[in-house]
Design an enzyme around this catalytic site. Structure first.
Site, mmCIF file in Angstrom:
data_model
loop_
_atom_site.group_PDB
_atom_site.id
_atom_site.type_symbol
_atom_site.label_atom_id
_atom_site.label_comp_id
_atom_site.label_asym_id
_atom_site.label_seq_id
_atom_site.Cartn_x
_atom_site.Cartn_y
_atom_site.Cartn_z
ATOM 1 N N ASP A 63 0.817 -1.217 0.000
ATOM 2 C CA ASP A 63 0.000 0.000 0.000
ATOM 3 C C ASP A 63 0.851 1.268 0.000
ATOM 4 O O ASP A 63 2.074 1.221 0.187
ATOM 5 C CB ASP A 63 -0.951 -0.010 1.208
ATOM 6 C CG ASP A 63 -0.278 -0.467 2.499
ATOM 7 O OD1 ASP A 63 0.965 -0.418 2.576
ATOM 8 O OD2 ASP A 63 -0.986 -0.866 3.428
ATOM 9 N N ASN A 132 -7.248 -2.416 14.277
ATOM 10 C CA ASN A 132 -8.687 -2.573 14.012
ATOM 11 C C ASN A 132 -8.978 -3.752 13.080
ATOM 12 O O ASN A 132 -10.078 -3.876 12.564
ATOM 13 C CB ASN A 132 -9.266 -1.269 13.433
ATOM 14 C CG ASN A 132 -8.675 -0.917 12.067
ATOM 15 O OD1 ASN A 132 -7.859 -1.657 11.528
ATOM 16 N ND2 ASN A 132 -9.088 0.207 11.517
ATOM 17 N N HIS A 134 -7.348 -4.348 10.187
ATOM 18 C CA HIS A 134 -7.075 -4.129 8.763
ATOM 19 C C HIS A 134 -5.850 -4.900 8.312
ATOM 20 O O HIS A 134 -4.981 -5.270 9.096
ATOM 21 C CB HIS A 134 -7.013 -2.637 8.401
ATOM 22 C CG HIS A 134 -5.795 -1.881 8.810
ATOM 23 N ND1 HIS A 134 -5.866 -0.640 9.395
ATOM 24 C CD2 HIS A 134 -4.472 -2.143 8.706
ATOM 25 C CE1 HIS A 134 -4.635 -0.187 9.607
ATOM 26 N NE2 HIS A 134 -3.784 -1.090 9.205
ATOM 27 N N GLU A 139 -9.639 -1.662 5.172
ATOM 28 C CA GLU A 139 -10.197 -1.269 6.460
ATOM 29 C C GLU A 139 -11.500 -2.008 6.763
ATOM 30 O O GLU A 139 -12.229 -2.401 5.843
ATOM 31 C CB GLU A 139 -10.486 0.241 6.449
ATOM 32 C CG GLU A 139 -9.241 1.127 6.375
ATOM 33 C CD GLU A 139 -8.668 1.429 7.748
ATOM 34 O OE1 GLU A 139 -8.539 0.513 8.573
ATOM 35 O OE2 GLU A 139 -8.325 2.609 7.992
HETATM 36 C C1 GLP Z 1 -0.304 0.122 8.672
HETATM 37 C C2 GLP Z 1 -0.094 -0.603 7.319
HETATM 38 C C3 GLP Z 1 -0.296 -2.070 7.458
HETATM 39 C C4 GLP Z 1 0.376 -2.524 8.734
HETATM 40 C C5 GLP Z 1 -0.419 -2.010 9.903
HETATM 41 C C6 GLP Z 1 0.184 -2.326 11.271
HETATM 42 O O1 GLP Z 1 -1.210 1.138 8.625
HETATM 43 N N1 GLP Z 1 -0.882 -0.123 6.233
HETATM 44 O O2 GLP Z 1 0.211 -2.752 6.314
HETATM 45 O O3 GLP Z 1 0.422 -3.922 8.799
HETATM 46 O O4 GLP Z 1 -0.731 -0.642 9.769
HETATM 47 O O5 GLP Z 1 1.213 -1.451 11.591
HETATM 48 P P1 GLP Z 1 2.179 -1.670 12.840
HETATM 49 O O6 GLP Z 1 3.081 -2.792 12.452
HETATM 50 O O7 GLP Z 1 2.897 -0.375 12.991
HETATM 51 O O8 GLP Z 1 1.325 -2.013 14.003
#
Ligand code: GLP
Length: 241
Positions: A63, A132, A134, A139
């Protein structure tokens, strides 16, 4: 489904580092899907320090934020350059990335799906877990999309990403481009890494709940070759052990 339950974040990092290293050694032409976030930081540091040949590997990140150019310090592309790409011998032409600053985002999404298809699909997709539920930037909501698409970000997601925007969540773009659920579920193998108590509710919904658009990660239960690497804190919300 394979579940690796480990003690802590360091152990999870070691486990995923070993999985990815083995995959690159066994398949030098590996097509690798990659996430951003805090979770894979130590993983990328370990992969960058490992004796691995990335010359034949191709990567596709999950992404990117809408509006951000690749060299914007808050972009996921800049994150990946900083934490992985500049530390390995991955040819720049082998890096697949969504352009957040594309004038025509629909065309950019179609280009990305075509590029992944032309590479033969993703062999190994590493994913993290949003607090959440995702996955990528798919989302929770009323519905999910199959193809790569533009998605509005929840406030909680923007807040979780504020660190690289001077801590100001309102400076985090309000939408993103993300691989859709087809790209996630059609990767030949998926490795999901989640650690820490902040992920406990999402992990419980992902593993033990129904498949629901309210928890996009729950759809991983339907994947034929998925490996979950979770630490004790992340699994502390499960009722079924
Ligand atoms: C982000 C990314 C995801 C990632 C998630 C968790 O927003 N778009 O691909 O897996 O949130 O992030 P973190 O590893 O900082 O908890």
């Amino acid at each position: 489904m394979t579940l690796h339950l480990v003690d802590d974040h360091d152990a999870a990092t070691r486990r995923v580092t070993a999985l990815v290293s083995t995959a690159i050694r066994e398949t030098p032409s590996l097509v690798l899907g990659l996430p951003t976030g805090r979770t894979p930081l130590a993983l990328y540091a370990a992969l960058g320090a490992a004796a691995l040949d990335w010359s034949g590997v191709r990567t596709f990140n999950l992404d990117e934020f809408v509006t951000l150019a690749p060299d914007h310090p808050g972009s996921f592309r800049a994150f990946m350059d900083e934490h992985l790409f500049r530390h390995v011998n991955l040819p720049p032409a082998s890096i697949g990335f969504l352009r957040g600053d594309a004038a025509d985002t629909a065309a950019e999404c179609a280009r990305y799906d075509a590029a992944i298809a032309a590479a033969g699909g993703v062999d190994l997709l590493l994913v993290g877990l949003g607090g959440n539920g995702h996955i990528g930037f798919n989302e929770p909501g009323e519905s999910l999309r199959a193809e790569t698409h533009v998605v509005p970000l929840h406030e909680s997601t923007r807040r979780a990403n504020a660190e690289r925007f001077g801590g100001d969540w309102q400076a985090v773009p309000a939408s993103a481009l993300t691989m859709g659920m087809r790209q996630v579920l059609s990767a030949r193998r998926v490795v999901m890494m989640a650690t820490g108590a902040s992920k406990a509710d999402a992990v419980a919904a992902m593993l033990d709940g129904p498949l629901t658009t309210r928890c996009p990660a729950s759809w991983l239960q339907a994947h034929p070759d998925v490996t979950f690497v979770l630490d004790r804190a992340a699994t502390s919300g499960r009722r079924v052990r």
